[in-house]
Design an enzyme around this catalytic site. Sequence first.
Site, PDB file in Angstrom:
ATOM      1  N   SER A 186       0.516  -1.645  -0.251  1.00 16.85           N
ATOM      2  CA  SER A 186      -0.086   0.048  -0.102  1.00 16.85           C
ATOM      3  C   SER A 186       0.727   1.164  -0.253  1.00 16.85           C
ATOM      4  O   SER A 186       0.441   2.583  -0.541  1.00 16.85           O
ATOM      5  CB  SER A 186      -1.054   0.056   1.090  1.00 16.85           C
ATOM      6  OG  SER A 186      -0.399   0.117   2.179  1.00 16.85           O
ATOM      7  N   HIS A 214      -6.015  -4.444  -0.776  1.00 14.34           N
ATOM      8  CA  HIS A 214      -6.049  -3.025  -2.586  1.00 14.34           C
ATOM      9  C   HIS A 214      -5.517  -3.752  -3.879  1.00 14.34           C
ATOM     10  O   HIS A 214      -5.381  -2.999  -4.878  1.00 14.34           O
ATOM     11  CB  HIS A 214      -4.102  -2.829  -2.431  1.00 14.34           C
ATOM     12  CG  HIS A 214      -4.427  -2.275  -0.849  1.00 14.34           C
ATOM     13  ND1 HIS A 214      -4.549  -0.543  -0.596  1.00 14.34           N
ATOM     14  CD2 HIS A 214      -3.577  -1.595   0.279  1.00 14.34           C
ATOM     15  CE1 HIS A 214      -3.786   0.340   0.332  1.00 14.34           C
ATOM     16  NE2 HIS A 214      -3.932  -1.374   1.142  1.00 14.34           N
ATOM     17  N   LYS A 245     -11.859  -0.597   1.198  1.00 15.65           N
ATOM     18  CA  LYS A 245     -11.151   0.016  -0.671  1.00 15.65           C
ATOM     19  C   LYS A 245     -12.202  -0.372  -1.376  1.00 15.65           C
ATOM     20  O   LYS A 245     -13.158   0.506  -1.570  1.00 15.65           O
ATOM     21  CB  LYS A 245     -10.019  -1.272  -0.457  1.00 15.65           C
ATOM     22  CG  LYS A 245      -8.910  -0.698   0.718  1.00 15.65           C
ATOM     23  CD  LYS A 245      -8.954  -0.001   1.288  1.00 15.65           C
ATOM     24  CE  LYS A 245      -7.683  -0.457   2.174  1.00 15.65           C
ATOM     25  NZ  LYS A 245      -7.868  -0.941   3.748  1.00 15.65           N
TER      26      LYS A 245
END
Length: 401
Positions: A186, A214, A245
């Site tokens: 990340s 992610h 996310k």
Amino acid sequence: MTDLFSKFDPLIAERQALLDTGVRDPFAIVMDKVLSPTQAIIKGKETILLGTYNYMGMTFDADVIAAGKKALDEFGSGTTGSRVLNGTYQGHKECEDALKDFYGTKHAMVFSTGYQANLGLMSTIAGKEDYIILDADSHASIYDGCALGNAQIVRFRHNSVEDLDKRLGRLPAEGGRLVVLEGVYSMLGDIAPLKDMVAVAKKHGAMIAVDEAHGMGFFGPNGRGVFEEAGVEDDVDFVIGTFSKSVGTVGGFIVSNHPKFEILRLVSRPYVFTASLPPSVVATAATSIRKLMHADEKRAHLWKNSRRLHQGLRDLGFDIATKEAESAIIAVLLPDQEKAVMTWQALLEQGVYVNMARPPATPAGMFLLRCSLCAEHTDEQVDLILQRFANAGRIAGVIPA
């Protein structure tokens, strides 16, 4: 008697010195109003959001919002209990069913946050005679899960297949072993060489967990993550992810095909001893996950945005952490904290919000602005972002005038 806060005095002094220069606090931004996945009002100014993890722009999806409102009306505001007691509602099972369909797995387990999902697996799966082998740049939740458990911890150099192989080869024959990887890291937005790493882990008889926080939503033919794109789905034992996310809400999960997986519901303390997610949250998550199964156009536009911004910033003269766009995260490296804060503030004053990161979130001496793109960013917004980065970089003196 020692003040327990005294250990933080150097950081307190550093922060105060920064604020005394007249800049805003980069870590205390308030969104006065959120207008869309890509726009908000900050200090009375309409601002392009380039510092969220709303990769697929699902937070304002009409179907997602409607599902949340319906669940709120029908099931109330919260469960007031753990999943193993009174905290499993119909919506929790529907959310886990959506995950199983999305990932094509037999089992799915929803946690109250993504942090807790890593905490729950790492602290439970390996005992004191076992080994967890993890990338040195692993997320804090992975490290904290290891600290909560009793396993012996072995770190290898970031994204180094060779070092992973070497460290696995040095372990004694006794004890189980779990290799923990991340699809996308990340901070810099770089991806793991999962195909080679999984092959090495299997060679040494290790189980494998991949955190796709992610990567979920836009990597692979079905958006499952980097592990799908690498073609190692059948070799990965656990996939950990988050709803905060690409899914656009809050919560975490683990999916797996291991036949004994369900016992984790009784032995994972971060699952057993935490209140379950509110009905409205699991309803929004389930709806979003099912829509992500058919989000090819969104995925394509997100990749277009990422490549355009990455190349545009490089052309302006910024130092970018990766040679090419590897994910939806683009990290702009700055020489020091002063330059990083100056660039960050100049962007905010022009109406662009990004994340500023510094040690200990980054390696010692590394300061950066982390851009997180969204599938809902328009071509015009990307143009504006590049223009405003050009202005901010010149103001801060980090690119040529």
